[in-house]
Design a protein around this motif. Structure first.
Motif, short mmCIF file in Angstrom:
data_model
loop_
_atom_site.label_atom_id
_atom_site.label_comp_id
_atom_site.label_asym_id
_atom_site.label_seq_id
_atom_site.Cartn_x
_atom_site.Cartn_y
_atom_site.Cartn_z
N SER A 87 0.83 -1.21 0.00
CA SER A 87 0.00 0.00 0.00
C SER A 87 0.87 1.25 0.00
O SER A 87 0.57 2.23 -0.70
CB SER A 87 -0.92 -0.02 1.22
N GLY A 91 0.95 4.19 -2.73
CA GLY A 91 0.74 5.57 -2.30
C GLY A 91 1.83 6.51 -2.78
O GLY A 91 1.56 7.64 -3.20
N GLN A 95 1.54 9.81 -5.04
CA GLN A 95 2.05 11.07 -4.51
C GLN A 95 3.01 11.75 -5.48
O GLN A 95 2.98 12.97 -5.66
CB GLN A 95 2.75 10.81 -3.17
N GLU A 121 -7.75 7.16 1.10
CA GLU A 121 -6.99 8.07 0.24
C GLU A 121 -6.61 7.40 -1.08
O GLU A 121 -6.69 8.02 -2.15
CB GLU A 121 -5.73 8.55 0.96
N LEU A 122 -6.21 6.14 -1.02
CA LEU A 122 -5.83 5.44 -2.25
C LEU A 122 -7.05 5.10 -3.10
O LEU A 122 -6.95 5.06 -4.33
CB LEU A 122 -5.02 4.18 -1.92
N ASN A 125 -7.58 8.17 -5.02
CA ASN A 125 -6.57 8.28 -6.07
C ASN A 125 -6.88 7.36 -7.25
O ASN A 125 -6.72 7.74 -8.42
CB ASN A 125 -5.19 7.94 -5.52
#
Length: 199
Positions: A87, A91, A95, A121-122, A125
């Motif tokens: 993960s 990430g 980023q 958050e992912l 994304n």
């Protein structure tokens, strides 16, 4: 392709040539992906480790290289499954390279397959990758992403298309239905009549 990598990778590593190493990593990913589909598990393991090694080498020369972190994710998820370490790799790819279309075309299907396991958050994304590809009108790719996505991701993907022009949504819907899928979502009309009744 293996010969191209063998001939060029040692000098690229010595010179820390990030551009060449990036291109060789893309070749290595293609080779590994093909060997995974074959029945030669020993070769697949070797090729997965080569992706991991090439990714590490690229990151030593260019720590902000989004492809290096994605390659690390790709190899690690096959070697150890999804977890905090993998993960983190994904990430960092997001980023450091949030909107690079060529990278999104590789990354989006990988992330969408494990959508349920992703932290919030992912997930955001991954949906953003899809939305960028849709906005770029790359509808065959967007439809392939939708098809490959975990069932729990599909409504979130379609939500991001609601503000698109109707012509774009219809074109996307045609690519999806050509793959044998129906879109059940408030932003899409679902015509399930037999083909002989449609105009």
């Amino acid at each position: 392709m293996r010969q191209i990598i063998a001939e060029n990778l040692p000098s690229a590593r010595r010179q820390c040539g990030a551009k060449t190493m990036r291109e060789l990593l893309l070749l290595q990913l293609a080779i590994a992906d093909e060997s995974i589909r074959s029945s030669n598990l020993k070769q697949a393991d070797t090729d997965i480790e080569a992706v991991a090694s090439s990714s590490r080498a690229l990151l030593l020369c260019a720590p902000s290289e989004g492809l290096g972190w994605l390659g690390s994710y790709w190899a690690a998820i096959r070697q150890e499954g999804f977890g905090p370490r993998t993960s983190a790799f994904l990430g960092l790819s997001y980023q450091l390279a949030p909107h690079e279309a060529w990278l999104q075309l590789i990354r989006a299907p990988l992330a969408l397959r494990v959508y349920r396991a992703l932290p919030p958050e992912l997930k955001t994304n991954a949906v953003e990758d899809f939305a960028d590809i849709f906005k770029a009108r790359l509808f065959p790719s967007a439809a392939a992403f939708y098809q490959a996505a975990a069932a729990g991701a599909r409504a979130d993907l379609l939500d991001r298309t609601c503000a698109a022009p109707e012509a774009d949504r219809r074109l996307f819907q045609r690519y999806v239905t050509d793959k044998g899928l129906q879109l059940r979502h408030p932003c899409y009309q679902n015509d399930e009549r037999p083909a002989y009744l449609k105009d």
